[in-house]
Design a protein around this motif. Structure first.
Motif, PDB file in Angstrom:
ATOM      1  N   GLU A  51       0.713  -1.697  -0.473  1.00  0.00           N
ATOM      2  CA  GLU A  51      -0.285   0.339   0.084  1.00  0.00           C
ATOM      3  C   GLU A  51       1.130   1.384  -0.005  1.00  0.00           C
ATOM      4  OE1 GLU A  51      -0.933  -0.259   4.320  1.00  0.00           O
ATOM      5  OE2 GLU A  51      -2.190  -1.300   3.507  1.00  0.00           O
ATOM      6  N   ASN A  52       1.838   1.151   0.402  1.00  0.00           N
ATOM      7  CA  ASN A  52       2.987   2.425   0.684  1.00  0.00           C
ATOM      8  C   ASN A  52       3.546   2.790  -0.339  1.00  0.00           C
ATOM      9  OD1 ASN A  52       2.335   2.598   3.564  1.00  0.00           O
ATOM     10  ND2 ASN A  52       4.259   1.457   3.881  1.00  0.00           N
ATOM     11  N   LEU A  53       4.486   2.041  -1.145  1.00  0.00           N
ATOM     12  CA  LEU A  53       4.330   1.372  -2.812  1.00  0.00           C
ATOM     13  C   LEU A  53       3.380   3.072  -4.198  1.00  0.00           C
ATOM     14  CD1 LEU A  53       6.449   1.157  -5.345  1.00  0.00           C
ATOM     15  CD2 LEU A  53       5.385  -1.044  -5.508  1.00  0.00           C
ATOM     16  N   MET A  54       1.707   1.920  -3.580  1.00  0.00           N
ATOM     17  CA  MET A  54       0.738   2.514  -4.050  1.00  0.00           C
ATOM     18  C   MET A  54       0.850   4.089  -3.744  1.00  0.00           C
ATOM     19  SD  MET A  54      -0.029  -0.122  -6.308  1.00  0.00           S
ATOM     20  CE  MET A  54      -1.322   0.800  -7.288  1.00  0.00           C
ATOM     21  N   THR A  95      -3.226  -9.223   3.680  1.00  0.00           N
ATOM     22  CA  THR A  95      -3.256  -8.518   4.778  1.00  0.00           C
ATOM     23  C   THR A  95      -2.316  -8.297   5.875  1.00  0.00           C
ATOM     24  OG1 THR A  95      -2.896 -11.274   6.350  1.00  0.00           O
ATOM     25  CG2 THR A  95      -5.266 -10.029   5.790  1.00  0.00           C
ATOM     26  N   THR A  96      -1.109  -8.487   5.201  1.00  0.00           N
ATOM     27  CA  THR A  96       0.453  -7.592   5.478  1.00  0.00           C
ATOM     28  C   THR A  96       1.071  -7.019   4.219  1.00  0.00           C
ATOM     29  OG1 THR A  96       1.123  -9.822   6.643  1.00  0.00           O
ATOM     30  CG2 THR A  96       2.930  -8.398   6.106  1.00  0.00           C
ATOM     31  N   ARG A  97       1.030  -6.974   3.791  1.00  0.00           N
ATOM     32  CA  ARG A  97       1.379  -5.721   2.172  1.00  0.00           C
ATOM     33  C   ARG A  97      -0.216  -4.804   2.689  1.00  0.00           C
ATOM     34  NH1 ARG A  97       1.537  -7.837  -2.901  1.00  0.00           N
ATOM     35  NH2 ARG A  97       0.859  -9.979  -2.048  1.00  0.00           N
ATOM     36  N   PHE A  98      -1.439  -4.864   2.652  1.00  0.00           N
ATOM     37  CA  PHE A  98      -2.051  -4.024   2.131  1.00  0.00           C
ATOM     38  C   PHE A  98      -2.929  -4.549   3.722  1.00  0.00           C
ATOM     39  CE2 PHE A  98      -0.929  -5.027  -2.110  1.00  0.00           C
ATOM     40  CZ  PHE A  98      -0.947  -4.218  -2.572  1.00  0.00           C
ATOM     41  N   SER A  99      -2.338  -3.610   4.557  1.00  0.00           N
ATOM     42  CA  SER A  99      -3.019  -4.495   6.048  1.00  0.00           C
ATOM     43  C   SER A  99      -3.690  -2.856   6.117  1.00  0.00           C
ATOM     44  CB  SER A  99      -1.857  -3.772   6.993  1.00  0.00           C
ATOM     45  OG  SER A  99      -0.882  -2.649   7.013  1.00  0.00           O
ATOM     46  N   PHE A 102      -8.238  -2.385   1.364  1.00  0.00           N
ATOM     47  CA  PHE A 102      -8.466  -1.139  -0.226  1.00  0.00           C
ATOM     48  C   PHE A 102      -8.737  -0.284  -0.332  1.00  0.00           C
ATOM     49  CE2 PHE A 102      -6.427  -5.127  -2.801  1.00  0.00           C
ATOM     50  CZ  PHE A 102      -6.161  -4.760  -2.475  1.00  0.00           C
ATOM     51  N   ASN A 103     -10.502  -0.277   0.942  1.00  0.00           N
ATOM     52  CA  ASN A 103     -11.152   1.198   0.889  1.00  0.00           C
ATOM     53  C   ASN A 103     -10.218   2.335   0.921  1.00  0.00           C
ATOM     54  OD1 ASN A 103     -13.430  -1.207   2.016  1.00  0.00           O
ATOM     55  ND2 ASN A 103     -14.330   0.419   0.115  1.00  0.00           N
ATOM     56  N   TRP A 104      -9.207   1.691   2.504  1.00  0.00           N
ATOM     57  CA  TRP A 104      -8.344   3.569   2.209  1.00  0.00           C
ATOM     58  C   TRP A 104      -7.498   3.316   1.479  1.00  0.00           C
ATOM     59  CZ3 TRP A 104      -3.547   2.992   2.340  1.00  0.00           C
ATOM     60  CH2 TRP A 104      -2.414   4.594   3.129  1.00  0.00           C
ATOM     61  N   LEU A 105      -6.960   2.526   0.293  1.00  0.00           N
ATOM     62  CA  LEU A 105      -5.909   2.423  -0.317  1.00  0.00           C
ATOM     63  C   LEU A 105      -6.680   3.347  -1.378  1.00  0.00           C
ATOM     64  CD1 LEU A 105      -3.387   1.827  -1.878  1.00  0.00           C
ATOM     65  CD2 LEU A 105      -4.155   0.148  -3.188  1.00  0.00           C
ATOM     66  N   THR A 106      -8.216   3.240  -1.880  1.00  0.00           N
ATOM     67  CA  THR A 106      -8.638   4.037  -2.879  1.00  0.00           C
ATOM     68  C   THR A 106      -8.836   5.392  -2.505  1.00  0.00           C
ATOM     69  OG1 THR A 106     -11.112   2.852  -2.191  1.00  0.00           O
ATOM     70  CG2 THR A 106      -9.352   1.643  -3.974  1.00  0.00           C
ATOM     71  N   ASP A 107      -9.412   5.379  -1.084  1.00  0.00           N
ATOM     72  CA  ASP A 107      -9.313   6.692  -0.333  1.00  0.00           C
ATOM     73  C   ASP A 107      -8.393   7.577  -1.062  1.00  0.00           C
ATOM     74  OD1 ASP A 107     -11.864   6.347  -0.017  1.00  0.00           O
ATOM     75  OD2 ASP A 107     -11.509   6.203   2.101  1.00  0.00           O
TER      76      ASP A 107
END
Length: 437
Positions: A51-54, A95-99, A102-107
């Motif tokens: 998630e940090n990379l994205m 659950t580790t790499r995108f802990s 995905f709602n947090w990531l797309t937000d």
């Protein structure tokens, strides 16, 4: 390698089919009208994503000026999921790499002004061995939408046995297309933009527009000239399949990822952009060079790709090294043109391993009017280079290099321009007397 007579007949028959096929209205709903301008994680990172990379990538797209240039999507590729579905049958992010989920990531991506893309597969598994969407199309489409994703890249690995799938390749992709359409009709939300990564069928261009917004026309691209030449050659015969809402996808951009020279990189970007392919960046943005960034943000070339008036691709008007309509994976067509909102676009592609002068008569292009002179703008130097009368020569085009031009009408030809007809074999006076062309 010459194109066989039967293959040429098939291509011409397909062209007639495209011209006579009924318009596809289901996908013309405001989504995917123009080619996607996006970033995708696969080329640079493969499975090394989190998630940090994205978020960092999206922030770099802003700071480097890529967002201002029009790149407005950040797409997650393979390897984002847990290896198995939940007991209820749902896919879930690692659950580790995108802990944070995905709602947090797309937000985060949406707050930065980007749309968000995700990846799945039409088979049992994705190409990297994660859960595919076969027999879970409706469930996955709803899940992707609930997570906030706007775009789906849909791959072609781990195809079920025939007695299970009971579909051709068209039907295999139609399953997810139907799921996306039905979901949009139920939720009243815009449909997810559907990108077919269907690299196993060389006739996908015949039916892609009835299923998705873009469709891969070849196998995977490689970061070297021979791969680019092969893809350009394949697509030179099927340019008529591209228009608003649906287009040939020539695969992701390889700029900065291999051994391409600067001139080859310009040819790569120019060909993809002017053929109206989606432009999907795969470069590691933390180490991108100024040369690569300059190519990716060429405003004159991007304006053609994103033209709001003409959605069609440029097409060859002369093959050059080869006779017209001859397929050659190493030496594709060299002389191309097409329509744009602001004039006629030309692409001259030097496929030789040495510099070459490239000459053409203007009216070889069907979009040029006889008896008119044309202003010439170079889309790479961003300069206006005088007026062309009857013909044009690009001198010393570098090996595997490109010239991209925009020609606009500049009034009548000078009085007394000879010959009376520039190219016509049937040049005649009103009294029926033939004159030399």
């Amino acid at each position: 390698m010459a194109l066989k007579r039967g293959s040429l007949a098939a291509l011409l028959s397909a062209a007639l089919y495209i011209g006579n096929a009924p318009s596809i209205h289901a996908l013309q709903n405001g989504v995917g009208r123009l080619p996607a301008l996006a970033y995708n994680t696969w080329n640079a990172y493969q499975c090394n994503i989190d998630e940090n990379l994205m978020v960092t990538t999206a922030e770099l797209m802003v700071s480097l000026g890529l967002q201002d240039a029009g790149y407005n999507r950040v797409n997650l590729d393979d390897c984002w999921a847990m290896k198995n579905r939940t007991a209820e049958g749902y896919v879930e992010p690692d659950t580790t790499r995108f802990s944070k989920g995905f709602n947090w990531l797309t937000d985060q991506l949406h707050s930065l002004g980007f749309q968000a893309g995700i990846y799945s597969d039409s088979g049992w598994y994705t190409c990297a061995g994660y859960p595919g969407s076969f027999e879970n199309e409706a469930r996955d489409a709803e899940t992707f939408q609930n997570w906030g994703f706007d775009y789906l890249k849909y791959d072609n690995c781990y195809i079920p046995y025939d007695d299970i799938i009971r579909e051709g390749v068209y039907g295999k992709y139609q399953r997810m297309s139907n799921a996306i359409t039905n979901l949009s009709e139920t939720t009243r939300q815009p449909p997810i933009l559907f990108s077919l990564c269907e690299w196993g069928n060389d006739q996908v261009w015949l039916w892609g527009a009835s299923v998705g917004h873009s469709w891969r026309t070849t196998g995977d691209i490689g970061p070297y000239w021979n791969s680019l030449a092969n893809i350009i050659n394949t697509n030179s015969f099927i340019t008529q399949a591209t228009n608003f809402y649906g287009r040939n996808d020539l695969d992701m951009l390889q700029l900065g990822n291999g051994n391409l020279t600067y001139d080859e990189s310009k040819s790569h970007f120019t060909s993809w952009a002017l053929m109206k392919s989606p432009l999907i960046i795969g470069t590691n943005l933390s180490s991108i060079t100024n040369e690569t960034l300059e190519i990716l943000t060429n405003k004159d070339i991007l304006a053609i790709n994103q033209d709001n008036v003409y959605g069609t691709s440029i097409s060859p008007f002369r093959w050059g090294i080869n006779p017209d309509w001859v397929s050659n994976a190493s030496y594709p067509a060299q002389y191309w043109s097409g329509q744009s909102e602001n004039g006629t676009v030309f692409m001259l592609l030097n496929t030789l391993d040495e510099p070459a002068d490239m000459f053409f008569n203007l009216t070889e292009s069907p979009w040029i009017r006889a008896g008119i002179q044309y202003n010439v703008r170079d889309l790479w130097t961003h300069t206006d280079n005088g007026t062309a009368v009857r013909n044009f020569t690009a001198t010393a085009v570098p090996p595997h290099g490109v010239v991209a031009l925009l020609l606009t009408e500049a009034g009548d030809e000078p009085a007394g321009t000879m010959p009376l007809c520039a190219v016509w074999a049937q040049c005649a006076a009103q009294n029926g007397t033939y004159v030399q062309g």
